[in-house]
Design a protein around this motif. Structure first.
Motif, mmCIF file in Angstrom:
data_model
loop_
_atom_site.group_PDB
_atom_site.id
_atom_site.type_symbol
_atom_site.label_atom_id
_atom_site.label_comp_id
_atom_site.label_asym_id
_atom_site.label_seq_id
_atom_site.Cartn_x
_atom_site.Cartn_y
_atom_site.Cartn_z
ATOM 1 N N ARG A 130 0.803 -1.218 0.000
ATOM 2 C CA ARG A 130 0.000 0.000 0.000
ATOM 3 C C ARG A 130 0.843 1.279 0.000
ATOM 4 O O ARG A 130 0.315 2.377 0.166
ATOM 5 C CB ARG A 130 -0.946 -0.010 1.217
ATOM 6 C CG ARG A 130 -1.839 -1.257 1.283
ATOM 7 C CD ARG A 130 -2.680 -1.442 0.004
ATOM 8 N NE ARG A 130 -3.502 -0.284 -0.270
ATOM 9 C CZ ARG A 130 -4.700 -0.055 0.285
ATOM 10 N NH1 ARG A 130 -5.221 -0.961 1.095
ATOM 11 N NH2 ARG A 130 -5.386 1.019 -0.003
ATOM 12 N N ILE A 135 3.963 7.270 1.155
ATOM 13 C CA ILE A 135 2.916 8.268 1.451
ATOM 14 C C ILE A 135 3.328 9.081 2.677
ATOM 15 O O ILE A 135 3.270 10.319 2.684
ATOM 16 C CB ILE A 135 1.554 7.561 1.680
ATOM 17 C CG1 ILE A 135 1.091 6.897 0.377
ATOM 18 C CG2 ILE A 135 0.511 8.562 2.181
ATOM 19 C CD1 ILE A 135 -0.120 5.983 0.527
ATOM 20 N N TRP A 144 0.905 15.457 -1.166
ATOM 21 C CA TRP A 144 -0.333 14.698 -0.879
ATOM 22 C C TRP A 144 -0.403 13.531 -1.868
ATOM 23 O O TRP A 144 -1.265 13.470 -2.750
ATOM 24 C CB TRP A 144 -1.529 15.644 -1.023
ATOM 25 C CG TRP A 144 -2.787 15.191 -0.349
ATOM 26 C CD1 TRP A 144 -3.990 14.942 -0.964
ATOM 27 C CD2 TRP A 144 -2.998 14.946 1.044
ATOM 28 N NE1 TRP A 144 -4.925 14.544 -0.045
ATOM 29 C CE2 TRP A 144 -4.332 14.547 1.210
ATOM 30 C CE3 TRP A 144 -2.169 14.996 2.172
ATOM 31 C CZ2 TRP A 144 -4.868 14.215 2.447
ATOM 32 C CZ3 TRP A 144 -2.711 14.674 3.404
ATOM 33 C CH2 TRP A 144 -4.033 14.294 3.535
ATOM 34 N N PRO A 145 0.550 12.536 -1.742
ATOM 35 C CA PRO A 145 0.674 11.489 -2.768
ATOM 36 C C PRO A 145 -0.480 10.486 -2.741
ATOM 37 O O PRO A 145 -1.028 10.199 -1.677
ATOM 38 C CB PRO A 145 1.994 10.795 -2.409
ATOM 39 C CG PRO A 145 2.303 11.192 -1.015
ATOM 40 C CD PRO A 145 1.509 12.401 -0.647
ATOM 41 N N LYS A 146 -0.810 9.954 -3.905
ATOM 42 C CA LYS A 146 -1.918 8.982 -4.024
ATOM 43 C C LYS A 146 -1.479 7.781 -4.866
ATOM 44 O O LYS A 146 -2.063 7.495 -5.918
ATOM 45 C CB LYS A 146 -3.124 9.641 -4.719
ATOM 46 C CG LYS A 146 -3.719 10.831 -3.996
ATOM 47 C CD LYS A 146 -4.757 10.390 -2.995
ATOM 48 C CE LYS A 146 -5.463 11.597 -2.368
ATOM 49 N NZ LYS A 146 -6.276 11.172 -1.216
ATOM 50 N N THR A 148 -1.238 4.065 -6.274
ATOM 51 C CA THR A 148 -2.223 2.978 -6.321
ATOM 52 C C THR A 148 -1.602 1.713 -5.731
ATOM 53 O O THR A 148 -0.494 1.323 -6.105
ATOM 54 C CB THR A 148 -2.648 2.713 -7.778
ATOM 55 O OG1 THR A 148 -3.217 3.924 -8.280
ATOM 56 C CG2 THR A 148 -3.683 1.597 -7.861
#
Ligand SMILES: NC(=O)C1=CN([C@@H]2O[C@H](COP(=O)(O)OP(=O)(O)OC[C@H]3O[C@@H](n4cnc5c(N)ncnc54)[C@H](O)[C@@H]3O)[C@@H](O)[C@H]2O)C=CC1
Ligand SMILES: O=C(O)C(=O)COP(=O)(O)O
Length: 322
Positions: A130, A135, A144-146, A148
């Motif tokens: 994850r 993050i 503000w990393p997202k 996948t």
């Protein structure tokens, strides 16, 4: 305790940092057994020459991750040394034949850290799936990393070693819906895991694994077992977790595989050299999560192990002199 009464007070050298930190709680039991413990200042381990210089003046030794070689035992037993206990599970640093040749029967404290180390292993699996640490790093940097992630359910993990830690890790994987492929030439499958794991000869079907989790004991035969050849056989993008001993993985081969993307990411609790050198090539990889060989370090586990180590030491010191 009368410290001048050296005839009756056994002097014990403790070179294991976790036990050094716990020692104050064991003062009463040590005094009751007329043992005085000395805890030299140290980071991870003492060198062979430091131990050779020190050990002759001690009746007992609580060994940490130090080089417990025949030369060290010999230096000790040429003096007063007659008892030696390895605090913890791993004994890759202990030359048992060398100790025996010096008349010492070294004991360790097996079965102490299964749940604690498996918790860390499972935490690493989740962190790699994850991107938890990337993050965390990004948010600390004001981003503000997202990224996948990878859902664990339905993935496959190769688990190397089905001892205390391997079994506890497999139980956690099963709860998360991960299919374990297990490699261990010796261990029996515990009853509750039968029908739930596939036992395979190393490295059969390693190419099916999304994770490779290293939890086996280290010995002369399996040093560098995870090498360039093995990494090539893994699935592209495999994630690697090592909670047992650093030299099981060839770090240079791992760096190449991280650089090429053959290995997607790695969580390493242990290293070829500890503490991890400041110039280690591993440090260039942001997708490498580092531990500090600290997975066994909970108050409960350290107490449990120290209690056992002291009991073994007291028993050994009671034995008639060689
Ligand atoms: N990161 C940490 O703080 C800790 C690390 N350790 C390390 O983890 C190791 C395992 O601990 P436990 O599970 O408690 O020990 P354990 O003695 O219960 O099990 C070790 C297992 O490794 C297996 N094994 C040995 N060589 C193998 C190979 N080439 N392939 C597959 N399996 C192999 C053995 O058959 C045995 O079943 C310890 O020896 C120690 O080096 C242990 C405690 C804490
Ligand atoms: O028991 C082991 O093998 C461990 O690795 C934990 O103990 P240590 O911190 O290495 O002394």
């Amino acid at each position: 305790m009368d410290r001048t009464d050296s005839q009756h007070v056994a002097q014990v050298l403790v070179t294991c940092p976790p036990m050094q930190r716990a020692i104050a709680r064991y003062q009463a039991i040590l005094e009751k057994n007329r043992i005085e413990a000395t805890c030299p200042e140290m980071v991870q381990e003492l060198s062979e020459s430091e131990l050779i210089a020190m050990l002759k003046d001690y009746d007992g030794w609580i060994i940490g991750d130090d080089p417990a070689t025949e030369r060290v035992f010999r230096a000790g037993t040429n003096g007063r040394l007659r008892a030696a206990v390895k605090w913890g599970v791993g004994v890759d640093n202990v030359d048992f034949d060398g100790a025996k040749a010096c008349g010492l029967h070294v004991q360790n404290t097996p079965g102490m850290f299964g749940d604690e180390v498996a918790d860390v292993a499972m935490g690493y699996v989740i962190a790699l799936a994850r991107h938890t640490f990337e993050i965390n790093h990004g948010v600390h940097q004001g981003q503000w990393p997202k990224p996948t992630g990878l859902s664990l359910r339905g993935t496959t993990a190769a688990v190397l070693g089905l001892g205390d830690i391997g079994q506890a890790t497999v139980r956690r994987l099963l709860v998360s819906g991960v299919k374990p492929l297990v490699y261990d030439p010796n261990a029996q499958t515990p009853v509750d895991l039968q029908n739930q794991v596939e036992r395979l000869e190393w490295p059969r079907r390693i190419g099916e694994a999304d994770f490779l989790i290293v939890c086996c004991a280290m010995n002369a035969a399996n040093r560098g077992l995870i090498n360039a050849d093995l990494l090539r056989q893994c699935k592209r993008g495999v994630r690697i977790v090592n909670v047992s001993r650093g030299p099981l993985i060839d770090e240079s081969a791992l760096c190449d595989a991280l650089a090429s993307g053959q290995v997607q990411s790695a969580a390493l609790e242990v290293f070829e050299r500890e503490p991890l050198p400041s110039d280690s090539p591993l440090r260039q990889f942001q997708h490498c999560l580092f531990g500090s060989h600290n997975a066994s370090n909970t108050a409960e586990a350290v107490d449990r192990t120290t209690h056992k180590a002291v009991a073994l030491l007291v028993e050994q010191l009671k034995q008639p002199s060689r």
